[in-house]
Each structure stands twice: as structure tokens, then as C-alpha cells.
Enzyme design. Structure first.
Site, PDB file in Angstrom:
ATOM      1  N   ASN A   1       7.491   5.128   0.217  1.00 53.86           N
ATOM      2  CA  ASN A   1       6.421   4.240  -0.207  1.00 53.86           C
ATOM      3  C   ASN A   1       5.143   5.086  -0.233  1.00 53.86           C
ATOM      4  OD1 ASN A   1       4.460   2.304  -0.534  1.00 53.86           O
ATOM      5  ND2 ASN A   1       4.792   1.301   1.451  1.00 53.86           N
ATOM      6  N   TRP A   2       4.765   5.489  -1.443  1.00 53.38           N
ATOM      7  CA  TRP A   2       3.615   6.405  -1.560  1.00 53.38           C
ATOM      8  C   TRP A   2       2.275   5.696  -1.361  1.00 53.38           C
ATOM      9  CZ3 TRP A   2       4.980   9.865  -6.441  1.00 53.38           C
ATOM     10  CH2 TRP A   2       5.970  10.788  -6.060  1.00 53.38           C
ATOM     11  N   LYS A   3       2.292   4.374  -1.358  1.00 54.65           N
ATOM     12  CA  LYS A   3       1.050   3.588  -1.234  1.00 54.65           C
ATOM     13  C   LYS A   3       0.042   4.054  -2.302  1.00 54.65           C
ATOM     14  CE  LYS A   3       2.253   2.746   3.523  1.00 54.65           C
ATOM     15  NZ  LYS A   3       1.866   2.424   4.883  1.00 54.65           N
TER      16      LYS A   3
ATOM     17  N   HIS B   1       5.242  -6.415   2.261  1.00 52.94           N
ATOM     18  CA  HIS B   1       4.742  -5.332   3.125  1.00 52.94           C
ATOM     19  C   HIS B   1       3.563  -5.842   3.961  1.00 52.94           C
ATOM     20  CE1 HIS B   1       2.967  -1.596   4.462  1.00 52.94           C
ATOM     21  NE2 HIS B   1       4.135  -1.025   4.210  1.00 52.94           N
TER      22      HIS B   1
ATOM     23  N   GLU C   1       0.856  -4.574   4.787  1.00 48.70           N
ATOM     24  CA  GLU C   1      -0.484  -4.335   4.219  1.00 48.70           C
ATOM     25  C   GLU C   1      -0.828  -5.391   3.161  1.00 48.70           C
ATOM     26  OE1 GLU C   1       0.109  -0.181   3.251  1.00 48.70           O
ATOM     27  OE2 GLU C   1       0.171   0.266   5.394  1.00 48.70           O
TER      28      GLU C   1
ATOM     29  N   GLU D   1       9.753  -3.543   9.854  1.00 50.77           N
ATOM     30  CA  GLU D   1       8.591  -2.671  10.019  1.00 50.77           C
ATOM     31  C   GLU D   1       7.628  -3.304  11.021  1.00 50.77           C
ATOM     32  OE1 GLU D   1       8.037   0.208   6.558  1.00 50.77           O
ATOM     33  OE2 GLU D   1       6.977  -1.603   6.014  1.00 50.77           O
TER      34      GLU D   1
ATOM     35  N   GLY E   1       1.941   3.612  10.214  1.00 50.00           N
ATOM     36  CA  GLY E   1       0.814   4.531  10.079  1.00 50.00           C
ATOM     37  C   GLY E   1       0.116   4.871  11.393  1.00 50.00           C
TER      38      GLY E   1
ATOM     39  N   SER F   1       6.138   4.969  10.948  1.00 55.47           N
ATOM     40  CA  SER F   1       5.943   6.314  11.498  1.00 55.47           C
ATOM     41  C   SER F   1       7.227   7.145  11.584  1.00 55.47           C
ATOM     42  CB  SER F   1       5.251   6.236  12.867  1.00 55.47           C
ATOM     43  OG  SER F   1       3.969   5.648  12.732  1.00 55.47           O
TER      44      SER F   1
END
Ligand code: PGA
Length: 265
Positions: free
Chosen positions: A7-9, A111, A113, A181, A187, A225
Site C-alpha cells: 500500500n504505497w499510500k 483502511h 486512515e 490492522e 506507521g 509496521s
């Protein structure tokens, strides 16, 4: 089949995407790799779906001039988000049909975020899951508790409600990916320990049974992480089917070594 998902965000432009894929190709070639034991999936930002899709299509047709890039054949493409509507006045949004244009096989939904920064509810995530399945794209459903919820002993209750609402009226006859998650591990450099992940994975499978979910083949991934120092240990968890990786997936060598740790189990 195990799944290793990047997941490159909101990272990577066209040039760095090209270099990244070239590096993956080099590693695949060097290791005489095939992607049949574990899937490698990359979820770039929308802006490089077109470039990635062209490279993957040309690699599969064997018409690429670049020798290293040709070895990315078999790598799969995912998106980081989708709007459940087909078209209309939704400024800034992208539909399933638009993702279909690029041969996108996967899409991340739910997700943390998106939940915390963009106020997305479980009900909205459920619409995305349904739209993705209707449009022949496989959802990667993310769930997880916050540190507060874990400390209050509410992990099971939180996961139960997320699964209940996100999977309402969902029926899947193939692999269905659920990424556990924990919000406090994303992160932060703090990974959940193996025992915790194993227990939660069992918890998730039990909740799916309790909810009588019509999901034939649930696959439970871990995200939060994951890096090339902890991947080998984490990949020993008996009921784990893969990883969803953010930060560490931005480096081709590191992502590839996590992939190999997972595949080796
Ligand atoms: P991280 O992100 O690997 O950087 O913790 C994981 C994710 O957000 O999916």
C-alpha cells in the site's frame, strides 16, 4: 495462496514507479522467481495506475524492450480506494468501472486512515465491498482496533461490529481478504506480537462463523509496521495468509525480501 500487498499510500510518482518495477524485475530474474506460490500485489496511487497497467500488460504480452521490467509479469495491480457509485457528481472520486479500465484486480477498503481522516463509516465500507464484488474487483477489507479500545478490552467487540456491518449481505465464493490492522501498529514501528495476531485471526474466523457470513474462503492478513526485520518471524504465524505493508513497501528490495519471507513459509 499467500498474499503480499504493498500500500504505497500518497507516495511515488511515475519515475519512481518505473524504477521500482525495474528493480522488482531484476530481483525476480536473479531469483528465478514466479508469483504462483504467493501473490504480489501493488496498490499505487490512482495517478500511476495507467503506467503500471501498461507495463504489466506489455510484460504479459512479452513486448517490452526493457529486459528487467519484463519479469514483473504475474504481479497484480490494486487500488487504494474506490467510490461505490458508478458515475455522477462525486468530485475527486473514482468508480469501479474506472478501475476496471486499468485491469485493477484488487481494492483496499476500510483502511483506518480512510476511517479516521475521511470519516468513512462501516456502512459506506459495506457499499464499497458490494460495488467491488459486483464489478469483479476483489476487496481487501481492513479492520482493527485503536489502542484505547484494546486497553479497554474491547478488541473483539470492535472487530465484531466492523465485520458485521462491512460484510452485510456479502457473498463470496473465492478467496476474500481481510487485513487485521491494529490502528496502533500502523506507521508506528510497533508491531503486534505473533501470539496476539494468532489469537485475533482465530477471533476473526470465529466471528465470521457466528455471523454466518457467506464467505467460502476467508484469508486473514496482518498489517501494521511489517518490515524486513520482523517479516520472517511474523510469517511463522500458523493462521496468517499474508501481509499488507505500508512504509516498508516503498523500497523495492525491502518489499521483495518481505515477500520472500512470507513465501518461504
Ligand atoms: P505500515 O502501514 O506498514 O506503514 O504500518 C500499513 C498500512 O497502513 O496498511
Amino acid at each position: 495462496m499467500k498474499y503480499c500487498i504493498a500500500n504505497w499510500k500518497m507516495n511515488m510518482d511515475s519515475k519512481s514507479t518505473f524504477i521500482y518495477l525495474d528493480n522488482i524485475g531484476k530481483l525476480v530474474y536473479k531469483n528465478k522467481e514466479t508469483f504462483d506460490k504467493a501473490s504480489m500485489i501493488i496498490c499505487p496511487p490512482y495517478t500511476t495506475l495507467d503506467l503500471m497497467s501498461n507495463i504489466l500488460t506489455e510484460a504479459s504480452k512479452g513486448i517490452l524492450d526493457d529486459v528487467d521490467l519484463a519479469y514483473v509479469v504475474g504481479l497484480q495491480l490494486g487500488a487504494q480506494n474506490v467510490n461505490p457509485n458508478n458515475y455522477g457528481a462525486y468530485t475527486g472520486e473514482i468508480s469501479i468501472k474506472m478501475l476496471n479500465q486499468y485491469g485493477t484486480e484488487w481494492v483496499i477498503v476500510g483502511h483506518s486512515e480512510r476511517r479516521s481522516l475521511f470519516n468513512e463509516s462501516d456502512e459506506f465500507v459495506n457499499l464499497k465491498v458490494q460495488a467491488a464484488l459486483d464489478g469483479a474487483i476483489n476487496p481487501i477489507l481492513c479492520i482493527g482496533e485503536t489502542l484505547e479500545e484494546r486497553d479497554a478490552g474491547r478488541t473483539e467487540e470492535v472487530l465484531f461490529m466492523q465485520l458485521k456491518k462491512c460484510l452485510k449481505d456479502v457473498c463470496v465464493k473465492k478467496d476474500f481478504l481481510i487485513a487485521y490492522e491494529p490502528v496502533w501498529a500502523i506507521g508506528t514501528g510497533k508491531t503486534a506480537d505473533c501470539r496476539t495476531i494468532e489469537l485475533v485471526n482465530d477471533m476473526i474466523l470465529n466471528i465470521l462463523k457466528e455471523l454466518k457470513c457467506d464467505i467460502q474462503n476467508p484469508k486473514i492478513l496482518y498489517g501494521g509496521s511489517v518490515n524486513n526485520n520482523n517479516a520472517e518471524n511474523l510469517s511463522k504465524i500458523c493462521n496468517l495468509d499474508g501481509f499488507l505493508i505500508g512504509g516498508a513497501s516503498l523500497d523495492a528490495e525491502q518489499f521483495y525480501s518481505i515477500y520472500n519471507a512470507l513465501k518461504g513459509e
